[in-house]
Design an enzyme around this catalytic site. Structure first.
Site, short mmCIF file in Angstrom:
data_model
loop_
_atom_site.label_atom_id
_atom_site.label_comp_id
_atom_site.label_asym_id
_atom_site.label_seq_id
_atom_site.Cartn_x
_atom_site.Cartn_y
_atom_site.Cartn_z
N ILE A 95 4.74 -32.86 -60.86
CA ILE A 95 5.90 -33.43 -61.32
C ILE A 95 6.00 -34.65 -61.52
CG2 ILE A 95 8.53 -33.28 -60.98
CD1 ILE A 95 7.30 -30.39 -61.12
N SER A 98 17.18 -40.96 -53.35
CA SER A 98 17.35 -42.27 -53.84
C SER A 98 16.57 -42.32 -55.33
CB SER A 98 16.63 -43.33 -53.17
OG SER A 98 15.37 -42.93 -52.63
N TYR A 128 -0.69 -32.58 -45.64
CA TYR A 128 0.43 -32.50 -46.65
C TYR A 128 0.33 -31.01 -46.75
CZ TYR A 128 3.32 -32.46 -51.05
OH TYR A 128 4.09 -32.41 -51.90
N VAL A 148 14.47 -38.93 -41.96
CA VAL A 148 14.56 -37.51 -41.57
C VAL A 148 13.77 -37.27 -40.04
CG1 VAL A 148 15.51 -36.64 -43.81
CG2 VAL A 148 13.00 -36.64 -43.33
N SER A 187 5.88 -26.82 -51.82
CA SER A 187 4.84 -27.39 -52.99
C SER A 187 4.00 -26.11 -53.13
CB SER A 187 4.03 -28.63 -52.39
OG SER A 187 2.78 -28.77 -53.36
P1 NAP Z 1 9.02 -39.64 -54.53
O1 NAP Z 1 9.19 -39.77 -55.72
O2 NAP Z 1 7.93 -40.31 -53.67
O3 NAP Z 1 10.33 -39.86 -53.58
C1 NAP Z 1 10.51 -39.61 -52.12
C2 NAP Z 1 11.89 -39.71 -51.73
O4 NAP Z 1 11.93 -39.19 -50.45
C3 NAP Z 1 12.52 -40.96 -51.93
O5 NAP Z 1 13.87 -40.88 -52.08
C4 NAP Z 1 12.31 -41.57 -50.24
O6 NAP Z 1 13.20 -42.52 -49.80
C5 NAP Z 1 12.52 -40.43 -49.52
N1 NAP Z 1 11.87 -40.46 -48.31
C6 NAP Z 1 10.67 -40.58 -47.91
N2 NAP Z 1 10.53 -40.54 -46.46
C7 NAP Z 1 11.70 -40.25 -46.09
C8 NAP Z 1 12.03 -40.23 -44.66
N3 NAP Z 1 11.37 -40.34 -43.65
N4 NAP Z 1 13.50 -40.06 -44.60
C9 NAP Z 1 14.42 -40.03 -45.69
N5 NAP Z 1 13.91 -40.14 -46.97
C10 NAP Z 1 12.66 -40.25 -47.07
O7 NAP Z 1 8.66 -38.00 -54.12
P2 NAP Z 1 9.07 -36.68 -55.12
O8 NAP Z 1 8.00 -36.56 -56.05
O9 NAP Z 1 10.47 -36.80 -55.67
O10 NAP Z 1 9.03 -35.50 -53.99
C11 NAP Z 1 10.18 -34.94 -53.41
C12 NAP Z 1 9.66 -33.75 -52.70
O11 NAP Z 1 9.17 -32.91 -53.60
C13 NAP Z 1 8.90 -34.07 -51.67
O12 NAP Z 1 9.10 -33.15 -50.56
C14 NAP Z 1 7.35 -33.65 -52.13
O13 NAP Z 1 6.67 -33.27 -51.45
C15 NAP Z 1 7.85 -32.48 -53.20
N6 NAP Z 1 7.05 -32.27 -54.22
C16 NAP Z 1 6.76 -33.15 -54.97
C17 NAP Z 1 5.78 -33.01 -56.05
C18 NAP Z 1 5.55 -33.78 -57.25
O14 NAP Z 1 4.57 -33.41 -57.91
N7 NAP Z 1 6.16 -34.86 -57.49
C19 NAP Z 1 5.33 -31.69 -56.27
C20 NAP Z 1 5.35 -30.81 -55.33
C21 NAP Z 1 6.39 -31.04 -53.98
P3 NAP Z 1 13.02 -44.06 -50.46
O15 NAP Z 1 13.30 -44.21 -51.74
O16 NAP Z 1 14.23 -44.92 -49.67
O17 NAP Z 1 11.79 -44.37 -50.11
#
Ligand code: NAP
Length: 242
Positions: free
Chosen positions: A185, A11, A152, A61, A139
Site C-alpha cells: 500500500i 496521523s 514483522y 501503543v 498484512s
Molecule cells: P506508516 O505510514 O508508517 O504510519 C504508521 C502510523 O503508526 C503512524 O501514524 C505512526 O505515528 C503510528 N505509530 C507507529 N508506532 C506507533 C506506536 N508505538 N504507537 C502509536 N502509534 C504508532 O504505516 P502504514 O503503511 O500506514 O501502516 C499501517 C498499518 O498497516 C501497520 O500496521 C502496517 O504494518 C500495516 N500494513 C501496511 C502495509 C503497507 O504496504 N503500507 C502493508 C501491510 C500492512 P506517527 O505518525 O506519530 O509516527
C-alpha cells in the site's frame, strides 16, 4: 449508544484514511499518534471543518499505561470506544542474523503488544454493553513468509492468531473481531524499500499498481458494519498473493 472509534497510528498512511472514512460515516473518532502531533492535529482540524467529530491523543501503543491514559481521555470526551482499529505498526527490513534483541522486542511490542494493550483497554465496556467491534490490521506477511522481514512477519502472523482467538472468546458476548491483511500500500512505510525495488514490485502487481490507504479503509468499514462476520481475515492486495 454513540459510535466511537479509536484508530491507532492514524496521523498518516492507512490509519489516517481509516479514521477519515469512519468519521464521514458517523463515528466520533480518536486519531492516535506517536510522534507526528502536527499531522494528527491537522487531520482533526480538517475533519471538524467537514462536520465530523474528532480528537487526537498521543500514546505509544506498546506502553500499557499510555494506552490506558488515552482510553480515559476518549471516554471523558466522546464516551466508550465501540470500534477499535488496531492499525499502528512498524516494520524493518533486515537479514535474520542481523536482528538484535531490541528490534525483536520493539516490533513485537508495537505490532502485537499494541493490539493486546488496546483491546484489553477497551474490552470491559464492550462486554458490559454486549456489543463492540475490533479490527486488527495484519498484512499479507501474516499468512506468508517474507524474506528479511522475519520479525514483522512473525508479529503479523500472531495478530491473525489473536484475532481468531478473541473472535471465538467474544462472539457469545456480542463482540466481533476481524482482521484486514493489506498487500503493498502506498504509504511512508514502503518507502524504506527504495524506488528501484518498488518499481520491480509494482510490475509484479496484477493491477500494475500498489493499493491506496483509502482502499484498505473501505475494507475496514465493511467489517465494521458486517454484523454476521467475525474471526475473518480480509486480504486487500490486488490479487498479489492467492
Ligand atoms: P506508516 O505510514 O508508517 O504510519 C504508521 C502510523 O503508526 C503512524 O501514524 C505512526 O505515528 C503510528 N505509530 C507507529 N508506532 C506507533 C506506536 N508505538 N504507537 C502509536 N502509534 C504508532 O504505516 P502504514 O503503511 O500506514 O501502516 C499501517 C498499518 O498497516 C501497520 O500496521 C502496517 O504494518 C500495516 N500494513 C501496511 C502495509 C503497507 O504496504 N503500507 C502493508 C501491510 C500492512 P506517527 O505518525 O506519530 O509516527
Amino acid at each position: 449508544m454513540e459510535k466511537v472509534a479509536l484508530v491507532t497510528g492514524s496521523s498518516r498512511g492507512i490509519g489516517a484514511a481509516i479514521a477519515t472514512l469512519l468519521a464521514h460515516e458517523g463515528w466520533a473518532v480518536c486519531i492516535n499518534y506517536l510522534e507526528q502531533r502536527k499531522k494528527a492535529e491537522a487531520l482533526v482540524a480538517k475533519l471538524r471543518t467537514e462536520g465530523c467529530v474528532a480528537m487526537c491523543v498521543q500514546a505509544d501503543v506498546a506502553d500499557r499505561s499510555s494506552v490506558d491514559a488515552m482510553v480515559r481521555q476518549i471516554e471523558d470526551a466522546l464516551g466508550h470506544v465501540t470500534l477499535l482499529v488496531n492499525n499502528a505498526g512498524i516494520a524493518r527490513q533486515q537479514q535474520f542474523q542481523d536482528v538484535d534483541q531490541e528490534t525483536w522486542h520493539r516490533i513485537l511490542s508495537v505490532n502485537l503488544g499494541g493490539c493486546f494493550n488496546c483491546s484489553q483497554a477497551v474490552i470491559r465496556p464492550m462486554l458490559r454493553e454486549h456489543s463492540g467491534c475490533i479490527i486488527n490490521i495484519s498484512s499479507i506477511w501474516g499468512s506468508h513468509g517474507a524474506s528479511c522481514e522475519s520479525v514483522y512477519s512473525s508479529s503479523k502472523h500472531a495478530i491473525i492468531g489473536l484475532t481468531r482467538s478473541l473472535a471465538a472468546e467474544f462472539a457469545p458476548s456480542g463482540i466481533r473481531v476481524n482482521c484486514v491483511a493489506p498487500g503493498v500500500i502506498e504509504t511512508d512505510m514502503i518507502q524504506a524499500l527504495g524506488e528501484e525495488t518498488l518499481a520491480v514490485l509494482r510490475k509484479e502487481m496484477p493491477f500494475r499498481r500498489f493499493g491506496t490507504p483509502e482502499e484498505v479503509a473501505k475494507s475496514v468499514l465493511h467489517l465494521a458494519t458486517a454484523e454476521y462476520i467475525t474471526g475473518q481475515v480480509l486480504t486487500v492486495d490486488g490479487g498479489f498473493l492467492f
